[in-house]
Design an enzyme around this catalytic site. Structure first.
Site, PDB file in Angstrom:
ATOM      1  N   GLY A 161      -0.235   0.259  10.267  1.00  0.00           N
ATOM      2  CA  GLY A 161      -0.678  -0.554   9.143  1.00  0.00           C
ATOM      3  C   GLY A 161       0.280  -1.694   8.888  1.00  0.00           C
ATOM      4  N   GLY A 187       1.873  -3.477   5.574  1.00  0.00           N
ATOM      5  CA  GLY A 187       1.986  -3.531   4.119  1.00  0.00           C
ATOM      6  C   GLY A 187       2.176  -4.965   3.689  1.00  0.00           C
ATOM      7  N   GLY A 188       2.281  -5.169   2.391  1.00  0.00           N
ATOM      8  CA  GLY A 188       2.474  -6.504   1.870  1.00  0.00           C
ATOM      9  C   GLY A 188       3.729  -7.146   2.449  1.00  0.00           C
ATOM     10  N   PHE A 189       4.744  -6.343   2.697  1.00  0.00           N
ATOM     11  CA  PHE A 189       6.020  -6.908   3.100  1.00  0.00           C
ATOM     12  C   PHE A 189       6.519  -6.415   4.447  1.00  0.00           C
ATOM     13  CE2 PHE A 189       5.647  -7.270  -1.419  1.00  0.00           C
ATOM     14  CZ  PHE A 189       5.934  -8.604  -1.625  1.00  0.00           C
ATOM     15  N   GLY A 190       5.630  -5.958   5.290  1.00  0.00           N
ATOM     16  CA  GLY A 190       6.082  -5.560   6.628  1.00  0.00           C
ATOM     17  C   GLY A 190       5.210  -4.475   7.219  1.00  0.00           C
ATOM     18  N   VAL A 247       3.980  -0.935   9.207  1.00  0.00           N
ATOM     19  CA  VAL A 247       4.271   0.492   9.066  1.00  0.00           C
ATOM     20  C   VAL A 247       4.005   1.167  10.414  1.00  0.00           C
ATOM     21  CG1 VAL A 247       3.747   2.605   7.819  1.00  0.00           C
ATOM     22  CG2 VAL A 247       3.526   0.407   6.672  1.00  0.00           C
ATOM     23  N   ASP A 306       0.520  -2.725  -8.646  1.00  0.00           N
ATOM     24  CA  ASP A 306      -0.101  -3.172  -7.394  1.00  0.00           C
ATOM     25  C   ASP A 306      -1.032  -2.083  -6.849  1.00  0.00           C
ATOM     26  OD1 ASP A 306      -0.662  -4.930  -5.378  1.00  0.00           O
ATOM     27  OD2 ASP A 306       1.164  -4.512  -4.226  1.00  0.00           O
TER      28      ASP A 306
END
Ligand SMILES: *[C@@H]1O[C@H](CO)[C@@H](O)[C@H](O)[C@H]1NC(C)=O
Ligand SMILES: *[C@@H]1O[C@H](CO)[C@@H](O)[C@H](O)[C@H]1NC(C)=O
Ligand SMILES: *[C@@H]1O[C@H](CO)[C@@H](O)[C@H](O)[C@H]1NC(C)=O
Ligand SMILES: *[C@@H]1O[C@H](CO)[C@@H](O)[C@H](O)[C@H]1NC(C)=O
Ligand SMILES: *[C@@H]1O[C@H](CO)[C@@H](O)[C@H](O)[C@H]1NC(C)=O
Ligand SMILES: *[C@@H]1O[C@H](CO)[C@@H](O)[C@H](O)[C@H]1NC(C)=O
Length: 840
Positions: free
Chosen positions: A681, A683-686, A688, A800
């Site tokens: 996946g 994420g918003g900031f990097g 996974v 969020d």
């Protein structure tokens, strides 16, 4: 006639006879129409059908002439060794020796597959059918009711369903063995008609309900075994009327009540096995009449009272005496010698007095552990095969420290805060953890200690081996089985296996028990064959009852880790107990393979260990790193005004610092150096990644955009907040890693990825969630939020919440993740910004 003439005539006659026989034989071999002795065509066809249906590849060319010698001509080349066993016997004495009928069929240990065929019913003279130890499935055919069977044995197969009541029509049956299959349901009362029955062995199945009252008619019973079934009700009185009984095995059933005293008057009884009765207490039985008894097992039956000193006089033939896990009291120093005794298990009682010399000197497998004996101790605690662990009260002389109750010794102070054991295997490094070797062979009554760090004790011997061989308390996976190294070996015990952590600092520990079934057959066709069931207790509390590794791990060779948080008190000892309560199969895979099995043990502290005593560089490095990290988190949290207020209590502070540290090497190994294939996946900031740890457990690794300001803030937020929170609907944080320019957060792995993917993902990733599941997911999210907003001591606003931040585990339990945007909600603030701050 004189003698010479007589002898001449006889030899001539003899000669004639030989000529005749040869002629006859040759003739028969040439032609099919050998009138003399034939198997009826029906039976030949039946054999052919059976050979096709059961895959008996080495038994193809059955023809009518084969039975001339009284035995079918089978190609058994494949089985020169003791591997398997084929025997088909016919009896050619029918219709004035002109007709042969098949009377016995034995097809043992041949890995035969397929369902039990009806076709045996077309062998109307079959008296013995023995299909022991194969992979046969299906249910017992009702059609067999027409057979004149005397012996029917289907031991150790994969046969399921109920016992058909039609079996009771085979009134000739004397020997019915269905042990170790997957049969279930109640026993048909009609079986009470089988009054010729001498053996009824149905252990290792899942029969339910009580024993039918009609069984009272089975008065010729010699051998009756129902161990490990779920048969319930009281132990019936009619056993006492089975005067021919030699052997009775009712271990590990669901039966209640005490053992009827009439059983103890059965003079022919030589083997009596009872275990794990639910109660009530029962007094010590009177064995006066049982002078033929050789194997007596009354284990965990809540027996009170003391052992009569003349028990050996009453039962002079005793070879094995197991009275373990009862409530026996009394002084045994007068116990008279039992001359033929080879195995004695008195473990887990409250026996007192001095241990008699004949026991100490016997050098047999005698286990006296967990009692209250008094000194002087003639020898150490483990002396040859005499196990005396925890068998003396704690105020005894410290020189026999190992024998002391609940106070296993520490040479100095409690100094350890973790230990790792590769059960049954050699030393192994996994990540930064060194699993100690555990290769002592052990035996029926053994104790072994690894320095003063941990120890192991085994009780019990493997009874009734099917094949000869040396029983082994160490298990090794077959080379064909693909399992990670830690699971390649295991330790097993047929009765009781204990591991102890010693010299542990008092505190709360995480105990990880690693299991994988490595002894059952792995072929697809054999799947489901064999059942291993045992119980697990830690510090005296039972955590697992009727635990079945294969079932929980979903297959042979698959691993499963069980995790528990337990307290170690000032005694500095941690006790892990694996116990066999008589359930599951015994003869699969026709070897010594039943009883508890464990692959590895990892015990780590749930507290930050005092580093003062640890000198190993690596450990110090890690601790220092986490220390720096903690300082970093603390200072940032403080700067942001999260700390310094009144709200953080000691406990939360401690919890905040609990996060464990992962090395970059470890994370790289787990994710195959952040292989794209492992990416699950973004994420918003990097991204996974999914990772596989060497112990077989799965993790999810979130890589925060390296060293960006945003990344830093997220990281601290995430670690700081999640590590302080624990709730079934919040994702669980395992640890973190800061090395080089990497900021990594390590979570538990969620099998079903995110809710977003489940609902809106690519067609092949989308999951068909039914409405009850969707409802449950909504409730889970709500529960998680209620916890964050109201129940936890740190009030948190996630800010969020969206489908990508809701993760689903294998059972579709939803957990909220991604706390990068979260804020602590300060109580005095009445207005909270509702602006969505995360990425959409
Ligand atoms: C053999 O004898 C039985 C009874 O004596 C008879 O019923 C049967 O038909 C005979 N079988 C053959 C093949 O002759
Ligand atoms: C049945 O089995 C017993 C024990 O294995 C054996 O002694 C007996 O001969 C068998 N009977 C028949 C009819 O095969
Ligand atoms: C035995 O059967 C009962 C009732 O059908 C079931 O609840 C139980 O799980 C079964 N046990 C095993 C070991 O299969
Ligand atoms: C045992 O046998 C006796 C005498 O045959 C009979 O009276 C009694 O009812 C039987 N007990 C049971 C439990 O069947
Ligand atoms: C039971 O004991 C009697 C008397 O000793 C003996 O004759 C009989 O054969 C025994 N029965 C069995 C099945 O062992
Ligand atoms: C392992 O595999 C080989 C070849 O596939 C096979 O011959 C052998 O029987 C297997 N061994 C076991 C224990 O399954």
């Amino acid at each position: 006639m004189d003698a010479r003439l007589l002898s001449h005539v006889i030899s001539n006659r003899h000669f004639c006879f030989l000529i005749l026989v040869s002629f006859f034989l040759l003739n028969c071999l040439e032609e099919f129409s050998c009138e003399a002795q034939i198997i009826p065509e029906d039976e030949v066809q039946a054999l052919k059908q059976i050979s096709i249906k059961l895959n008996v590849v080495y038994w193809k060319n059955v023809n009518q002439k084969s039975c001339r010698s009284g035995e079918l001509n089978l190609n058994t080349d494949k089985f020169g060794s003791n591997e398997g066993n084929i025997e088909v016997v016919c009896d050619c004495s029918y219709n004035s020796s002109t007709i042969c009928h098949i009377t016995n069929i034995q097809l043992k240990r041949l890995q035969l597959t397929g369902e039990l065929p009806d076709d045996f019913a077309n062998l109307p003279f079959l008296r013995e059918l023995d299909l022991n130890v194969n992979y046969l499935s299906g249910s017992i055919p009702k059609a067999w009711k027409v057979l004149p069977l005397v012996n029917l044995s289907l031991l150790a197969n994969n046969i399921n369903g109920l016992i058909p009541k039609e079996i009771a029509d085979i009134v000739t049956l004397e020997y019915l063995v269905l042990t170790d299959n997957q049969l279930e349901g109640p026993l048909p009362p009609e079986l009470g008609k089988l009054t010729k029955l001498k053996t009824l062995a149905i252990s290792g199945n899942n029969f339910t309900g009580a024993l039918p009252a009609t069984f009272a008619n089975l008065k010729n019973m010699v051998d009756f075994r129902i161990a490990g079934t779920s048969i319930s009700g009281n132990i019936p009185d009619f056993f006492g009327n089975w005067t021919q009984l030699n052997e009775l095995d009712i271990r590990g059933t669901s039966m209640e009540g005490t053992i009827p005293s009439t059983i103890f008057h059965l003079k022919n009884l030589t083997k009596l096995r009872v275990s794990d009765l639910k109660g009530p207490d029962m007094p010590f039985p009177n064995f006066q009449d049982m002078n033929r008894m050789s194997q007596l097992e009354l284990r965990n039956c809540l027996i009170k009272g003391s052992i009569p000193s003349n028990i050996g006089e009453m039962m002079p033939r005793l070879v094995r005496l197991d009275l373990s896990f009862n409530r026996l009291t009394g002084d045994i120093h007068n116990l008279q010698e039992i001359p033929n005794l080879k195995y004695l298990y008195l473990t887990n009682n409250q026996l007192t007095g001095q241990i008699p010399l004949w026991i100490t000197n016997a050098k047999q497998n005698f286990d006296l552990s967990y009692n209250n004996f008094i000194g002087p101790s003639q020898s150490g605690c483990q002396d040859s095969n005499l196990n005396k662990i925890s068998s003396y009260p704690s105020d005894e002389d410290r020189s026999i420290a190992w024998c002391l109750k609940k106070d296993l010794p520490c040479s100095t102070t409690s100094k350890y805060s973790s230990f790792f054991i590769n059960c049954g295997g050699s030393e192994m490094a996994i990540g930064d953890e060194k699993y100690d070797a555990d290769v002592s062979p052990m035996g029926p009554s053994s104790f072994y200690s690894y320095n003063d760090k941990w120890a192991c004790s085994t009780t019990g011997d493997f009874i009734v081996p099917l094949l000869k061989g040396k029983p082994n308390y160490l298990a090794q996976a077959s080379p064909n089985l693909t399992v990670t190294d830690l699971y390649r070996t295991a330790r097993i015990s047929p009765l009781s296996l204990k591991y102890y952590g010693i010299c542990l600092r008092p505190g709360n520990y995480k105990v990880k028990l690693h299991f994988a079934e490595i002894m059952f057959p792995i072929d697809k066709i054999a799947s489901g064959i064999g059942t291993r069931i045992f119980d697990v207790s830690i510090q005296g509390k039972r955590y697992l009852k009727d635990f079945n590794i294969e079932e929980e791990a979903k297959g042979v060779g698959k691993s499963i880790i069980k995790e528990y948080d337990v307290d170690v008190t000032s005694s500095s000892t941690l006790e892990i107990h694996l116990y066999w309560a008589g359930k599951g199969t015994i003869f699969i895979p026709s070897d010594f393979a039943y009883g508890p099995l464990i692959s590895a043990i990892a015990v780590t502290p749930n507290f930050v260990p005092d580093t003062g005593h640890i000198s190993v560089g690596v450990i110090a490095g890690i601790v220092a790193a986490s220390f720096v990290l903690i300082i970093l988190i603390m200072s940032i949290l403080w700067k942001k005004g999260y700390l310094g207020k009144e709200d953080l209590e000691d406990k939360e502070l401690r919890e905040l610092l609990q996060t464990s540290y992962f090395s970059l090497r470890e994370v790289k190994a787990a994710t195959k150096n952040f292989d794209r294939a492992n990416k699950i996946g973004e994420g918003g900031f990097g991204p996974v990644y999914k990772g596989l740890r060497p112990d077989g457990s799965l993790i999810a690794v979130k890589q925060l955009s390296a060293m960006s300001k945003q990344g830093n803030r997220e990281f601290v937020n995430e670690i700081g907040i999640i590590s302080a929170l624990q709730h079934p609907n919040l994702v669980k944080l395992f640890g973190c890693c800061v090395e080089g320019n990497q900021l990594l957060v390590i979570y538990e792995y969620m099998e079903n990825n995110s809710l977003a993917r489940a609902l809106y993902g690519h067609a092949d990733q989308r999951l068909n969630l039914d409405w009850p599941t969707r409802f449950r997911i909504c409730m889970d999210i709500a529960k998680g939020l209620v916890y964050l907003h109201e129940e936890s001591r740190l009030k948190i606003v996630h800010r969020d919440i969206k489908a990508t931040n809701v993760l689903l585990d294998k059972d579709f339990t939803a957990r909220i993740s991604d706390f990068g945007m979260a804020r602590l909600d300060e109580e005095e603030k009445t207005h909270i910004s509702t602006r969505v701050v995360g990425t959409l």
